[in-house]
Enzyme design. Sequence first.
Site, PDB file in Angstrom:
ATOM      1  N   ASN A   1       0.499  -1.268  -0.169  1.00 39.98           N
ATOM      2  CA  ASN A   1      -0.035   0.118   0.042  1.00 39.98           C
ATOM      3  C   ASN A   1       0.845   1.241  -0.024  1.00 39.98           C
ATOM      4  OD1 ASN A   1      -2.046   1.835   0.117  1.00 39.98           O
ATOM      5  ND2 ASN A   1      -3.486   0.322   1.516  1.00 39.98           N
TER       6      ASN A   1
ATOM      7  N   HIS B   1      22.913   2.921   9.908  1.00 38.02           N
ATOM      8  CA  HIS B   1      24.238   3.646  10.274  1.00 38.02           C
ATOM      9  C   HIS B   1      24.952   2.560  11.574  1.00 38.02           C
ATOM     10  CE1 HIS B   1      22.046   4.633  13.928  1.00 38.02           C
ATOM     11  NE2 HIS B   1      20.942   5.161  13.153  1.00 38.02           N
TER      12      HIS B   1
ATOM     13  N   ARG C   1       4.221  -7.946  20.370  1.00 45.30           N
ATOM     14  CA  ARG C   1       4.273  -9.230  21.193  1.00 45.30           C
ATOM     15  C   ARG C   1       2.826  -9.892  20.922  1.00 45.30           C
ATOM     16  NH1 ARG C   1       1.290  -5.583  23.424  1.00 45.30           N
ATOM     17  NH2 ARG C   1      -0.346  -6.046  24.945  1.00 45.30           N
TER      18      ARG C   1
END
Length: 185
Positions: free
Chosen positions: A88, A119, A179
């Site tokens: 999307n 980084h 979770r």
Amino acid sequence: MSQAWARSRVSVARRLRVGGVRGHLLGLVLRLRLRNAGILVVMGGWHLPEIDDRGGEITVGNCAFFPGVRLECWKGARITIGDGTYLNRNTEIVAAGAVTIGRDCKIGRDVLIMDTDQHPFPNAPLEVRPVIVEDRVWIGARAIILKGVRIGHDSVIGAGAIVTRDIPPLSISVGQPARVIRSIG
């Protein structure tokens, strides 16, 4: 007329009904930017998704993309997206190593999937760990999938979730960090 030919005609007609002629023509233009792609459909607008190929390998099956999708593939990296997957608006996939998305996945708006932090920490090398999204996974809007994660098949990731560890197959996950709240099977 053979049955295979008849099924093929029905499949093409259905795809044209859903994606339209414009979407298929834009998909052909997008396909020219990729070395290895199936039938692509660009839905919902005239803007093509951005392909930032810095020397990697991008393989895309028969997929639908909305405008604003961005695929960034670094030198020597690999992005693989399976057949039937839908990305999307403003979904971004960044691969410094490997990002694999399976078949028939539904990826919501503004989702970010990346296999690196982009980084390094001071005095440390850049950390890159592959991301694998197995088949038939649904990822809700504005979810973030971080490096080293495997999302099991037929799972659902709730909107706004931040996935920092593996998600087992057939589960629903929400939150920050994500979770598992329920198993689907």
